[in-house]
Structures are given as structure tokens and as C-alpha cells.
Design an enzyme around this catalytic site. Structure first.
Site, PDB file in Angstrom:
ATOM      1  N   CYS A   9      -2.057 -10.842  10.998  1.00 51.51           N
ATOM      2  CA  CYS A   9      -2.756 -10.535  12.243  1.00 51.51           C
ATOM      3  C   CYS A   9      -2.717 -11.797  13.099  1.00 51.51           C
ATOM      4  O   CYS A   9      -1.828 -12.630  12.930  1.00 51.51           O
ATOM      5  CB  CYS A   9      -4.165 -10.001  11.994  1.00 51.51           C
ATOM      6  SG  CYS A   9      -5.331 -11.172  11.266  1.00 51.51           S
ATOM      7  N   ARG A  15      -8.730  -8.907   9.955  1.00 48.44           N
ATOM      8  CA  ARG A  15      -7.916  -7.774   9.492  1.00 48.44           C
ATOM      9  C   ARG A  15      -6.977  -8.114   8.350  1.00 48.44           C
ATOM     10  O   ARG A  15      -6.954  -7.407   7.328  1.00 48.44           O
ATOM     11  CB  ARG A  15      -7.115  -7.197  10.664  1.00 48.44           C
ATOM     12  CG  ARG A  15      -7.999  -6.622  11.760  1.00 48.44           C
ATOM     13  CD  ARG A  15      -7.214  -6.281  12.997  1.00 48.44           C
ATOM     14  NE  ARG A  15      -6.751  -7.513  13.647  1.00 48.44           N
ATOM     15  CZ  ARG A  15      -5.972  -7.535  14.723  1.00 48.44           C
ATOM     16  NH1 ARG A  15      -5.544  -6.406  15.257  1.00 48.44           N
ATOM     17  NH2 ARG A  15      -5.610  -8.683  15.264  1.00 48.44           N
ATOM     18  N   ASP A 115      -8.440  -5.728  16.974  1.00 53.42           N
ATOM     19  CA  ASP A 115      -9.052  -6.938  16.420  1.00 53.42           C
ATOM     20  C   ASP A 115     -10.567  -6.900  16.613  1.00 53.42           C
ATOM     21  O   ASP A 115     -11.049  -6.872  17.743  1.00 53.42           O
ATOM     22  CB  ASP A 115      -8.463  -8.166  17.121  1.00 53.42           C
ATOM     23  CG  ASP A 115      -8.840  -9.467  16.444  1.00 53.42           C
ATOM     24  OD1 ASP A 115      -9.631  -9.452  15.480  1.00 53.42           O
ATOM     25  OD2 ASP A 115      -8.319 -10.510  16.889  1.00 53.42           O
TER      26      ASP A 115
END
Length: 143
Positions: A9, A15, A115
Site C-alpha cells: 500500500c 492495509r 486508505d
């Protein structure tokens, strides 16, 4: 057959560490790691992400952010990203990795996972609710 997976990410604080932990749980014989394209090296997982992950049965307490390195990434069979922009960025900085880079949600709809960094816990829980089925799907395909 795959023997190693890297999840990616931006910051490697929300994540990708959650995806890493979920995949490690499901595929314990594989080498699995995570990284961030702009990761602040050595930072702990985001506190809210860690709290939401813990509630989902995943432990991020020992996680430390790692910056994406093309040489390191090239040692992984599969690179799973959270957004199409991550795929594009990897193809720009390491075109040789394009063929092994896919969305984490490839088998669960192929959508991006937004996000949740610095957002309320509900956004982290939403990300986890998308990451866990994606991890299940990858585990089923790889096993």
C-alpha cells in the site's frame, strides 16, 4: 505455484500489514511480507488499524513499516496491491514486476480498498471487511 507474497500500500501502516497478517494466517507455509511505496521506515502500524485488526483476530503489535524496494520485491512470486495507482507506480519504478502485481481484491470484485489512515475506526473496519474475504479468496486459489 506461489511460494511468496508481498502486500503493498502507501504507508505500510494500515492495509498492507493487515493483508499480510491475514495471508500469513491462511497460508502459513508461504513467505509473506508487506511494504509501502512511501512507508516511513520502522514506524509501527497505525494505532487505529492495529485496534481494528486486533478486534478481527489479527495482531499487528510487532509490525514495522518497510519501504517498497524493487530488488526485494523481485524475490516474491506475487505482489498484491490495494489500489490501481499502486500497480501503476510499481510498473513505473519496476516494470519487470508488472506481470506479478495484482489487486488484493482480484478474486472478490477487483475493486480498490480505500486508505483508512487517520480516519475513524469504522473506516479501518470497512477495509478489514474487504481484506479478509480477499485473503480467503487468494488462499483458496493458491492452496
Amino acid at each position: 505455484m506461489f511460494s511468496s507474497i508481498m502486500t503493498v500500500c502507501v504507508g505500510n501502516m494500515c492495509r498492507s500489514p493487515i493483508a499480510e497478517a491475514a495471508l500469513k494466517e491462511r497460508l502459513p507455509k508461504l513467505r509473506i511480507a508487506s511494504a509501502g511505496l512511501e512507508a516511513p521506515r520502522g514506524s509501527r502500524a497505525d494505532a487505529t488499524a492495529a485496534e481494528a485488526a486486533f478486534a478481527a483476530g489479527l495482531d499487528l503489535k510487532d509490525h514495522r513499516a518497510t519501504r517498497f524496494d524493487p530488488a526485494d520485491a523481485s524475490t516474491y512470486d506475487l505482489i498484491l496491491v490495494m489500489e490501481n495507482a499502486h500497480k501503476l507506480r510499481i510498473s513505473e519504478i519496476a516494470p519487470q514486476l508488472s506481470g506479478r502485481t495484482m489487486l488484493m481484491t482480484h478474486w472478490t470484485g477487483g475493486h480498490e480498498i480505500p486508505d483508512p489512515y487517520r480516519l475513524p475506526i469504522e473506516e479501518h473496519e470497512k477495509a478489514i471487511s474487504e481484506l479478509l474475504p480477499a485473503a480467503d479468496a487468494w488462499a483458496k486459489k493458491i492452496s
